[in-house]
Design a protein around this motif. Structure first.
Motif, PDB file in Angstrom:
ATOM      1  N   GLN A 183       0.824  -1.209   0.000  1.00 12.32           N
ATOM      2  CA  GLN A 183       0.000   0.000   0.000  1.00 12.32           C
ATOM      3  C   GLN A 183       0.857   1.257   0.000  1.00 12.32           C
ATOM      4  N   THR A 208      -4.246   3.171   8.325  1.00 11.15           N
ATOM      5  CA  THR A 208      -3.948   3.970   7.131  1.00 11.15           C
ATOM      6  C   THR A 208      -4.687   5.300   7.203  1.00 11.15           C
ATOM      7  N   HIS A 266      -2.801  -4.766  -7.959  1.00  8.19           N
ATOM      8  CA  HIS A 266      -3.847  -4.868  -6.940  1.00  8.19           C
ATOM      9  C   HIS A 266      -4.780  -5.993  -7.370  1.00  8.19           C
ATOM     10  N   PHE A 269      -4.797  -3.623   0.060  1.00  8.74           N
ATOM     11  CA  PHE A 269      -3.713  -4.186  -0.748  1.00  8.74           C
ATOM     12  C   PHE A 269      -3.216  -5.502  -0.150  1.00  8.74           C
TER      13      PHE A 269
END
Length: 355
Positions: free
Chosen positions: A27, A55, A97, A125
């Motif tokens: 990612q 994230t 991906h 991811f």
């Protein structure tokens, strides 16, 4: 089809799916490469440990909602960006991906005021395919040869790549006839993906011939030919992602300039005398001829790997080496609402067409 190698490949990918360190790395590579990109947004990683991955938070409309209630403008934009990310991601990051589920994408306005073009937010991811040179050149070569109607060349390439095993002999023209309808979206400048088109492809491959009792006849030529084709393990995730993405495009009912993305990002699709240079958005049309005055300008020739032109001197590369994650910068929040990756050997055309 050789099943054991595919199972082994799946086993390796599933084990990676449970590794948050690998997911965080994949990612972050994408977040750095697509930073300030006008079309794609990838939230960067804040923190990762054995059982937690945090994230950046991004707002946006889930693609599932666009499928259900989106405007045609939103559908077309989402479809175009989804196709762009599918083909540009491997070229720019060396990673694919591998979970194109609608829950893993968001449609974001270009700015807080909601002005400008929509952008595509990409999440999750956990499952990626490592493609250091981008998507394999034989994919672009075979697509181009199929569009050119070169049955013999397509057949030899499929055999060389393991899609046709040495023990099996097929009619090259029959193989070409099998492939041409599938690549219809690449034959035109603009193509509208629909559930009806997907149903027609499923019917052609699985239900091509119907018995007098009205039941599907497994003796259909397309069905029989498809059963004799093999899927090499190296192409397993590429195969899954491609079919899954087509399924999402059909759910969106999006009109997409797919050929444009193929010419821009897919190695081998553009003939050798036409090289697309993605970092400058220029197309070089110059034959490689020996002798003074011929050949490529300095710094713009094909690389030693044969996967496309080399980077102009002084230009910032669009592709980073996989694993080159920039350290530091913990500033993100957990991104909720994304689906965990699910692995499947094949995407069910029938399931999508019935939704």
């Amino acid at each position: 089809m050789d099943i054991k190698p595919l199972i082994a490949e799946l086993r390796d990918r599933v084990s990676e799916e449970l590794d948050y360190a690998l997911e965080a790395q994949a990612q972050q590579v994408h977040a750095e490469e697509f930073e300030d990109d006008p079309d794609v947004v990838v939230p960067a990683v804040v923190h990762q440990c054995d059982q937690v991955l945090v994230t950046e938070w991004i707002e946006g409309i889930p693609l599932s909602e666009v499928i259900a209630d989106g405007t045609q403008e939103q559908r077309d934009r989402a479809g175009q960006l989804l196709a762009r990310f599918l083909f540009s991601g491997p070229a720019r990051t060396g990673l694919l991906h591998a979970d194109p589920h609608p829950g893993n994408f968001r449609l974001l306005p270009a700015d807080p005021a909601g002005k400008g073009d929509w952008r595509l937010g990409v999440l999750d991811f956990g499952t990626v395919d490592r493609l250091p040179g981008g998507l394999p050149t034989p994919i672009g070569d075979s697509l181009r040869m199929t569009l050119d109607g070169d049955a013999e060349a397509v057949y030899e390439l499929l055999r060389a790549e393991g899609f046709v095993k040495e023990s099996i002999e097929l009619d090259p023209d029959a193989v070409l006839d099998y492939l041409v309808p599938i690549i219809e979206p690449a034959q035109v400048d603009e193509f509208t993906f629909t559930r009806g088109w997907m149903r027609s492809q499923a019917a052609r491959i699985r239900l091509h011939r119907v018995s007098e009792a009205g039941l599907a006849d497994p003796r259909s030529p397309a069905h029989q030919l498809g059963k004799q084709l093999n899927l090499p393990p190296a192409y397993l995730l590429i195969h899954r992602v491609t079919l899954s993405t087509i399924g999402v495009l059909c759910q969106l009912g999006a009109t997409v300039r797919l050929r444009e993305e193929l010419e821009e990002w897919l190695p081998g699709f553009v003939p050798e005398d036409e090289y697309e240079v993605p970092w400058t958005r220029r197309t070089l049309r110059r034959r490689r001829e020996p002798g003074a005055g011929g050949g490529w300008p300095v710094g713009l020739g094909p690389t030693a790997s044969g996967r496309g032109p080399s980077r102009p001197r002084g230009a910032r590369p669009r592709c980073r080496r996989p694993g080159s994650v920039r350290p530091g910068g913990a500033r993100r929040y957990h991104q909720a609402g994304s689906s965990r990756p699910s692995i499947a050997l094949r995407f069910s055309l029938a399931q999508v067409s019935q939704r």
